[in-house]
Design a protein around this motif. Structure first.
Motif, PDB file in Angstrom:
ATOM      1  N   TRP A   1      52.448  43.510  45.970  1.00 23.11           N
ATOM      2  CA  TRP A   1      51.109  42.301  46.697  1.00 23.11           C
ATOM      3  C   TRP A   1      50.076  42.486  46.975  1.00 23.11           C
ATOM      4  CZ3 TRP A   1      54.552  39.300  50.582  1.00 23.11           C
ATOM      5  CH2 TRP A   1      55.071  38.958  50.671  1.00 23.11           C
ATOM      6  N   LEU A   2      49.530  41.547  46.765  1.00 20.69           N
ATOM      7  CA  LEU A   2      48.157  41.622  46.706  1.00 20.69           C
ATOM      8  C   LEU A   2      47.345  40.944  48.219  1.00 20.69           C
ATOM      9  CD1 LEU A   2      46.382  41.035  43.318  1.00 20.69           C
ATOM     10  CD2 LEU A   2      47.153  43.375  44.425  1.00 20.69           C
ATOM     11  N   ASP A   3      46.925  41.912  49.071  1.00 21.09           N
ATOM     12  CA  ASP A   3      46.394  41.739  50.369  1.00 21.09           C
ATOM     13  C   ASP A   3      45.575  41.312  50.127  1.00 21.09           C
ATOM     14  OD1 ASP A   3      46.574  41.041  53.382  1.00 21.09           O
ATOM     15  OD2 ASP A   3      47.475  43.310  53.286  1.00 21.09           O
ATOM     16  N   ILE A   4      44.339  40.146  51.422  1.00 16.39           N
ATOM     17  CA  ILE A   4      43.373  40.046  51.559  1.00 16.39           C
ATOM     18  C   ILE A   4      42.123  40.286  50.443  1.00 16.39           C
ATOM     19  CG2 ILE A   4      44.043  38.640  53.540  1.00 16.39           C
ATOM     20  CD1 ILE A   4      42.286  40.767  54.803  1.00 16.39           C
ATOM     21  N   GLU A   5      42.065  41.533  50.389  1.00 19.56           N
ATOM     22  CA  GLU A   5      40.949  42.338  49.823  1.00 19.56           C
ATOM     23  C   GLU A   5      41.157  42.040  48.263  1.00 19.56           C
ATOM     24  OE1 GLU A   5      39.703  43.413  52.156  1.00 19.56           O
ATOM     25  OE2 GLU A   5      40.298  43.992  53.344  1.00 19.56           O
ATOM     26  N   HIS A   6      41.745  41.131  47.554  1.00 20.51           N
ATOM     27  CA  HIS A   6      41.729  40.841  46.378  1.00 20.51           C
ATOM     28  C   HIS A   6      41.182  39.254  46.194  1.00 20.51           C
ATOM     29  CE1 HIS A   6      44.618  37.302  46.967  1.00 20.51           C
ATOM     30  NE2 HIS A   6      44.760  37.087  46.060  1.00 20.51           N
TER      31      HIS A   6
ATOM     32  N   TYR B   1      46.153  47.207  47.273  1.00 15.12           N
ATOM     33  CA  TYR B   1      45.870  47.563  45.796  1.00 15.12           C
ATOM     34  C   TYR B   1      44.400  46.682  45.214  1.00 15.12           C
ATOM     35  CZ  TYR B   1      50.275  49.239  46.673  1.00 15.12           C
ATOM     36  OH  TYR B   1      51.567  49.174  46.917  1.00 15.12           O
ATOM     37  N   VAL B   2      44.006  48.180  45.595  1.00 10.96           N
ATOM     38  CA  VAL B   2      41.924  47.897  45.410  1.00 10.96           C
ATOM     39  C   VAL B   2      42.302  46.760  43.806  1.00 10.96           C
ATOM     40  CG1 VAL B   2      42.274  49.527  46.820  1.00 10.96           C
ATOM     41  CG2 VAL B   2      41.720  50.308  44.351  1.00 10.96           C
ATOM     42  N   SER B   3      42.421  47.344  42.994  1.00 15.44           N
ATOM     43  CA  SER B   3      41.994  47.088  41.608  1.00 15.44           C
ATOM     44  C   SER B   3      43.325  46.318  40.618  1.00 15.44           C
ATOM     45  CB  SER B   3      40.734  47.503  40.610  1.00 15.44           C
ATOM     46  OG  SER B   3      42.043  48.752  40.578  1.00 15.44           O
TER      47      SER B   3
ATOM     48  N   ASP C   1      38.933  38.674  43.410  1.00 13.26           N
ATOM     49  CA  ASP C   1      37.153  39.548  43.456  1.00 13.26           C
ATOM     50  C   ASP C   1      37.054  39.227  41.979  1.00 13.26           C
ATOM     51  OD1 ASP C   1      36.183  41.954  44.852  1.00 13.26           O
ATOM     52  OD2 ASP C   1      35.733  42.077  42.672  1.00 13.26           O
ATOM     53  N   PRO C   2      35.378  39.513  41.901  1.00 12.01           N
ATOM     54  CA  PRO C   2      35.057  38.823  39.892  1.00 12.01           C
ATOM     55  C   PRO C   2      35.455  40.834  39.717  1.00 12.01           C
ATOM     56  CG  PRO C   2      33.605  38.564  41.732  1.00 12.01           C
ATOM     57  CD  PRO C   2      34.914  38.980  42.066  1.00 12.01           C
ATOM     58  N   LEU C   3      35.507  41.795  39.984  1.00 16.05           N
ATOM     59  CA  LEU C   3      34.932  42.911  39.788  1.00 16.05           C
ATOM     60  C   LEU C   3      36.397  43.687  39.411  1.00 16.05           C
ATOM     61  CD1 LEU C   3      31.913  44.697  41.746  1.00 16.05           C
ATOM     62  CD2 LEU C   3      32.013  43.203  39.340  1.00 16.05           C
ATOM     63  N   THR C   4      36.900  43.656  41.177  1.00 20.87           N
ATOM     64  CA  THR C   4      38.595  44.278  41.077  1.00 20.87           C
ATOM     65  C   THR C   4      39.254  43.637  40.517  1.00 20.87           C
ATOM     66  OG1 THR C   4      38.427  43.968  43.039  1.00 20.87           O
ATOM     67  CG2 THR C   4      37.707  45.975  42.673  1.00 20.87           C
ATOM     68  N   PHE C   5      39.797  42.546  40.436  1.00 25.05           N
ATOM     69  CA  PHE C   5      40.845  41.497  39.811  1.00 25.05           C
ATOM     70  C   PHE C   5      39.901  40.712  38.523  1.00 25.05           C
ATOM     71  CE2 PHE C   5      42.012  43.449  43.460  1.00 25.05           C
ATOM     72  CZ  PHE C   5      43.506  43.831  42.961  1.00 25.05           C
ATOM     73  N   SER C   6      39.441  41.423  37.491  1.00 29.89           N
ATOM     74  CA  SER C   6      38.744  40.087  36.566  1.00 29.89           C
ATOM     75  C   SER C   6      39.661  39.169  35.384  1.00 29.89           C
ATOM     76  CB  SER C   6      37.628  41.123  35.653  1.00 29.89           C
ATOM     77  OG  SER C   6      38.224  41.938  35.064  1.00 29.89           O
TER      78      SER C   6
ATOM     79  N   ILE D   1      48.066  36.977  48.708  1.00 26.09           N
ATOM     80  CA  ILE D   1      48.378  35.804  49.911  1.00 26.09           C
ATOM     81  C   ILE D   1      46.839  34.736  50.587  1.00 26.09           C
ATOM     82  CG2 ILE D   1      46.134  37.596  51.028  1.00 26.09           C
ATOM     83  CD1 ILE D   1      47.838  37.811  53.777  1.00 26.09           C
ATOM     84  N   VAL D   2      47.245  33.724  51.154  1.00 31.03           N
ATOM     85  CA  VAL D   2      46.751  32.805  50.903  1.00 31.03           C
ATOM     86  C   VAL D   2      46.813  32.478  52.607  1.00 31.03           C
ATOM     87  CG1 VAL D   2      46.271  30.763  50.797  1.00 31.03           C
ATOM     88  CG2 VAL D   2      46.837  31.909  49.010  1.00 31.03           C
ATOM     89  N   ASP D   3      46.060  32.343  53.252  1.00 25.52           N
ATOM     90  CA  ASP D   3      46.176  32.225  54.518  1.00 25.52           C
ATOM     91  C   ASP D   3      45.370  30.932  55.365  1.00 25.52           C
ATOM     92  OD1 ASP D   3      47.053  34.706  55.053  1.00 25.52           O
ATOM     93  OD2 ASP D   3      45.378  35.986  56.051  1.00 25.52           O
ATOM     94  N   PRO D   4      45.499  30.311  56.652  1.00 28.43           N
ATOM     95  CA  PRO D   4      45.196  29.222  56.812  1.00 28.43           C
ATOM     96  C   PRO D   4      44.027  29.448  57.390  1.00 28.43           C
ATOM     97  CG  PRO D   4      46.506  30.277  58.597  1.00 28.43           C
ATOM     98  CD  PRO D   4      46.487  31.408  57.410  1.00 28.43           C
ATOM     99  N   HIS D   5      42.709  30.366  57.218  1.00 26.66           N
ATOM    100  CA  HIS D   5      42.170  29.940  57.893  1.00 26.66           C
ATOM    101  C   HIS D   5      41.228  29.906  56.794  1.00 26.66           C
ATOM    102  CE1 HIS D   5      42.636  34.158  57.923  1.00 26.66           C
ATOM    103  NE2 HIS D   5      42.078  34.404  57.308  1.00 26.66           N
ATOM    104  N   ILE D   6      39.948  28.767  56.301  1.00 25.13           N
ATOM    105  CA  ILE D   6      39.274  29.079  55.596  1.00 25.13           C
ATOM    106  C   ILE D   6      37.659  29.389  55.407  1.00 25.13           C
ATOM    107  CG2 ILE D   6      38.912  26.989  53.433  1.00 25.13           C
ATOM    108  CD1 ILE D   6      41.431  27.513  53.518  1.00 25.13           C
ATOM    109  N   LYS D   7      36.480  29.870  54.552  1.00 25.01           N
ATOM    110  CA  LYS D   7      35.471  30.263  54.907  1.00 25.01           C
ATOM    111  C   LYS D   7      34.301  29.186  54.916  1.00 25.01           C
ATOM    112  CE  LYS D   7      33.064  33.477  53.139  1.00 25.01           C
ATOM    113  NZ  LYS D   7      32.016  34.153  54.386  1.00 25.01           N
ATOM    114  N   ASN D   8      34.059  29.556  56.123  1.00 21.80           N
ATOM    115  CA  ASN D   8      32.764  27.844  56.160  1.00 21.80           C
ATOM    116  C   ASN D   8      32.117  28.738  55.706  1.00 21.80           C
ATOM    117  OD1 ASN D   8      31.265  26.440  58.044  1.00 21.80           O
ATOM    118  ND2 ASN D   8      31.434  27.862  59.642  1.00 21.80           N
TER     119      ASN D   8
END
Ligand code: NOJ
Length: 947
Positions: A412-417, A388-390, A427-432, A451-458
């Protein structure tokens, strides 16, 4: 145009007709590409060709045996390499479970050297029990031991159990009342690969085929350094006379497991358990998938037994069945022989001797914990897509569900949120304005899952990563010093190491409202990619020589990795509301292990929008249920691709019977929220979702029973009718909890009818129109697109809530309908469990537990209390006292009921009358009667007399 069609054009056109997606087999190992599996299978082949002359070099030293307080200890000698000592422990639990553990002395005492200066631990991994087992398993002090002629017999258990241990070669038979039920090392395939130093080969000397993968193993360009050398453990387990085995999820296969050593209709590969992100997985396959539960059940007429192979390492299981000789004079049944092979760790097996499925499930639940009692909203309908995009999109979907009168509970919100795939951010624009979005949802008692995944952005500017790396909470690479770096959704990433208790505490803290800014108490969590999925890793996961907390290699703990992560998330959600205010967390996990049922729900990952995947889902969910993890679902509609409207509709009808019911779709899939389908599809889907909502009281009661006794929620035939062999392989129809509801949702294209199997001579009623079926066997039933084959077995009372609402929360105080499906004998009974559906107050007694009984003889329906301590429910009962039964439907009554106009209702000291309306059933349908508004309370004892 046709004359000009080039072969290439034709080919590309044809490819459009083919299924677009196919698993990339070359990315995943077969047994022969997995060194230890190949070695152990080769050993089995050698044993097979050697026949009777084959023996195993494992001898139990009788002099070392000691039985103390229900635990037998001794030494097994592997009579190779000058003798390898293998400590044996057999624990005999008070509940009748036996546990056999074999270790390796030289690794335990650290008298080995590791290669490559590895920091890995030297011992065989013994930590799986800390993750998988719960409770305090007391051993049976009265167990006795007797040794005669090289055989030690240990008598134990509640029911004349015996473990008969042959010393040379080592084998164990498990008996009950003198009959053998399970045999370890029946075929002499036991193998404990002992530690040995690497002996460098002289120039020109080639390693033997076995040795090729002892010291390192390369697959798909990745090399595993294997600092401990070969270390697999393997054992054959025979189930004499059992011709069906079930369980060991997760595989996209039939419920009754097929053989794996070739032959018509069989597989050529063992079932693999190595939690993996298998892109575009195929159906009817023994390939590994996202989760694993190494629990197997065997079934023969009238008897169920089970084994639990406690290993967190990569595991393969071969299954073969000894054929019945059609010319044999005896009626001896086929037996099932299994061969379990794990890469590392202890050899650790639990034996559950039944006698029936209910007993086995209870014992397994006592070992690994019962499924958590979920919050009510989480067993209602969930709406998901990637993405869901926004926030406006979310609110729009929310409104449309209402506009089309379709209930749903969770969006539900997948990774793009997130802000650039940084979990715990927006996301500051779409989920402000995430909080206001959640507030909007809360107006109709709806929830959000993020969603919260176990890989953490380096990314050193991302606080979560910075802190995790600084504190040393990430998984380390094989050197054991540096944080491991790999690729996933955010690009370069690190992985949180939830085997580290300090990392878990830190992870838990991230869910606090002042850390996860923008989250509210209505937000719950989806843990995905936790196998872990690593895009550039071997077999899309982490290298096996990576190092976790305590210096355990990833190899040792791989299959627990997902569970260690979702457990931590669950704990984080539990504490964030503060002590005394806890609500039951909802966490969805893709990866799982034995024990995951205590804190999560699972789904079957990335299925496809095609009919085979729709068909595949029920056998998979049934397998999960019997392996103690019933809170399971599959993506409704299929993840990849675009379902036809017929497929989508049938998928909703099936999904309404998934314990976890969620529509989900890939980012490239067309939008397919149920209201978009057009008529007649929207109405049919709405009916399916409403059916789920009206049966929520029955579902919740089934979850409650699962949480107490381990009984599956979707019950296969063999569980309900263990003497009816014709039902043992059925996996496209099932019973819903103890309700007597038998469902066979349609999973085939263009169906207008189907064949349903009724397993006994009890009367069955069509749930919707009350057509009756009286004979055991197969019956053809109509199954047009708007029809779901659903039947009530005579003898049950089903609780429902029939008022359509927008979410389950809004149904809390709604009145009940009770449907009495009268048995051929004129009786019926049923159970209802109710609590607040969100807090832990039920643990202090704040719940309603009623037994309903009906008997034709005395013409009375009664509500009785099953609550053992009613006083503890007083405050809750007060809150619920206005909740009444508004309708009683009686199905399957005689014509004499036509004369009845009123019934007499008694509650406490009061008596009153209510109206009853009789309808005669025509064309094979049952006669029914409806009592309108008897005004009885759901919290009280009462009776309704029909005379
Ligand atoms: C993989 C999951 O299986 C799928 O459900 C999800 O949509 C994607 N990851 C993106 O997060």
């Amino acid at each position: 145009m046709s004359a000009r069609l080039t072969p290439i054009l034709i080919l590309s056109f044809l490819s459009l007709l083919q299924p677009a997606q196919m698993v990339k087999h070359e990315n995943f190992k077969t047994c022969s590409q997995s060194g230890f599996c190949k070695r152990n299978r080769a050993l089995a082949d050698r044993a097979q060709s050697a026949g009777a002359s084959w023996t195993a070099p494992y001898e139990l030293d009788g002099k070392t045996l000691q039985l103390k307080d229900g635990v037998l200890t001794g030494k097994i000698w592997k009579t190779e390499a000058g003798g390898i000592e293998l400590p044996l422990e057999v624990s005999l639990f008070e509940n009748g479970v036996a546990r056999v553990t074999i270790d390796e002395a030289q690794r335990r005492t650290g008298e080995i050297t590791l290669r490559h200066d590895s920091k890995a631990r030297k011992e065989r991994y013994d930590g799986a029990e800390k993750w998988a087992l719960v409770g305090d398993h007391k051993c049976q002090k009265t167990a006795t031991m007797e040794t005669k002629e090289g055989v030690t017999t240990v008598a134990y258990g509640p029911d004349n159990y015996e473990a008969r241990i042959t010393h040379k070669p080592f084998s164990v038979q498990f008996l009950k009342g003198g009959e053998v039920y399970i045999v370890f090392n029946d075929r002499n395939l036991i193998n404990v690969e002992h530690w040995r130093p690497k002996i460098e080969k002289a120039e020109g000397e080639e390693p033997t085929e076995d040795e090729e993968t002892y010291w390192e193993e390369t697959f798909g360009g990745n090399t595993d350094s294997k600092p401990r050398g070969p270390e697999s453990v393997a054992l054959d387990i025979t189930f004499p006379g059992y011709d069906h085995v079930y369980g060991i999820p997760e595989h996209a296969t039939s419920l009754s497991l097929k053989e794996t050593r070739g032959g018509e209709g069989n597989y050529n590969e063992p079932y693999r358990l190595y939690n993996s992100d298998v892109f575009e997985y195929e159906t009817d396959s023994p390939m590994t998938l996202y989760g694993s539960i190494p629990f197997m059940q065997a079934q023969k007429k009238g008897s169920t037994v089970g084994v639990f192979w406690l290993s967190a390492a990569e595991t393969w299981v071969d299954v073969i069945k000894t054929k019945q000789n059609p010319h044999a004079l005896t009626t001896e049944k086929a037996s099932t022989q299994t061969h379990w092979i794990s890469e590392s760790g202890l050899l650790d097996v639990f034996v559950l001797l039944g006698p029936d499925a209910a007993w086995v499930y209870r014992q397994y639940g006592e070992l690994t914990g019962f499924t958590t009692l979920p919050a009510m909203f989480s067993i209602a309908y969930h709406q998901c897509r990637w993405n869901y995009v926004s926030q406006d999109d979310v609110k729009d979907v929310d409104r449309k569900f209402d506009k089309f009168d379709i209930p749903y509970d969770v969006i539900w919100l997948d990774i793009e949120h997130t802000d650039g795939k940084r979990y715990f951010t927006w996301d500051p624009l779409t989920f402000s304005k995430p909080e206001s979005m959640q507030k909007t949802l809360a107006r109709r008692d709806r929830k959000l899952v993020a969603i919260v995944d176990p890989h953490i952005k380096n990314d050193e500017n991302y606080a979560v990563d910075k802190e995790m790396v600084a504190k040393g909470f990430g998984v380390k690479d094989k050197g054991g010093e540096k944080v491991y770096e790999g690729w996933c959704w955010p690009g370069s990433s690190h992985w949180v190491d939830c085997f580290n208790p300090a990392a878990v505490d830190w992870w838990k803290s991230l869910f606090k409202f002042d850390k996860f800014i923008g989250s509210t108490p209505n937000l719950w969590i989806w843990n995905d990619m936790n196998e872990p999925s690593v895009f550039n890793g071997p077999e899309t996961t982490m290298p096996k020589d990576n190092i976790h907390h305590g210096n355990w290699e990833h190899r040792d703990v791989h299959n627990i990795n997902g569970m260690s992560f979702h457990n931590a998330t669950y704990e984080g959600l539990k504490i964030r509301l503060g002590s005394g205010k806890e609500r039951r967390p909802f966490v969805l996990t893709r990866s799982f292990f034995a024990g995951s049922q205590r804190s999560a729900a699972m789904w079957t990952g990335d299925n496809q929008a095609d009919w085979p995947h729709l068909q595949q889902a029920f056998p998979m969910l049934l397998a999960n249920g019997i392996a103690g993890f019933p809170f399971a679902g599959a993506d409704v509609g299929g993840f990849f691709g675009n379902p036809s409207k017929e497929l989508l509709t049938r998928w909703y009808q099936a999904g309404a019977f998934y314990p976890f019911f969620r529509g989900h779709a890939h980012i490239d899939a067309k939008r397919r929220e149920p209201y978009l389908a057009g008529e007649p599809y929207v109405s049919i889907i709405r009916d399916a979702i409403r059916l789920r909502y009206s049966l929520l009281p029955a579902w919740y009661t089934a979850f409650h029973q699962a949480s107490r006794e381990g009984m599956p929620i979707l019950r296969p035939h063999f569980v309900m009718f263990p003497d009816d062999e014709a039902g043992f392989a059925i996996d496209d129809q099932f019973f819903l909890g103890g309700t007597g509801l038998l469902a066979k949702p349609i999973v085939k294209e263009s169906a207008t009818k189907t064949t349903v199997y009724f397993p006994d001579d009890q009367v069955y009623y069509d749930y919707f129109d009350h057509t009756t079926y009286h004979r055991k066997g197969h019956h053809e039933v109509s199954a047009a697109l708007e029809e779901i084959p659903l039947f009530m077995r005579g003898g049950h009372i089903i609780p429902r809530k029939d008022r359509p609402r927008r979410s389950s929360g809004l149904m809390k105080y709604d009145p009940y309908t009770l449907v009495i499906a009268v048995s051929s004998e004129g009786t019926a009974d049923g159970v209802l469990y109710v609590d607040d559906g969100e807090t832990y107050a039920h643990q202090s007694g704040a719940y309603i537990h009623r037994a309903f009984t009906f008997s034709y003889g005395d013409n009375t329906l009664r509500s009785g209390n099953l609550h053992p301590e009613p006083a503890k429910a007083a405050a809750y009962n007060k809150d619920m006292r206005s909740v009444r039964v508004e309708r009683i439907v009686i199905v399957g009554i005689g014509k004499e009921w036509a004369a009845k106009k009123v019934v007499e209702v008694k509650q406490g000291s009061k008596t009153w009358k209510a109206k009853i309306v009789y309808t005669e059933g025509k064309d094979g349908k049952a006669n029914t009667a409806v009592v309108r508004d008897p005004k009885v309370s759901i919290t009280k004892d009462w009776s309704v007399n029909f005379t």
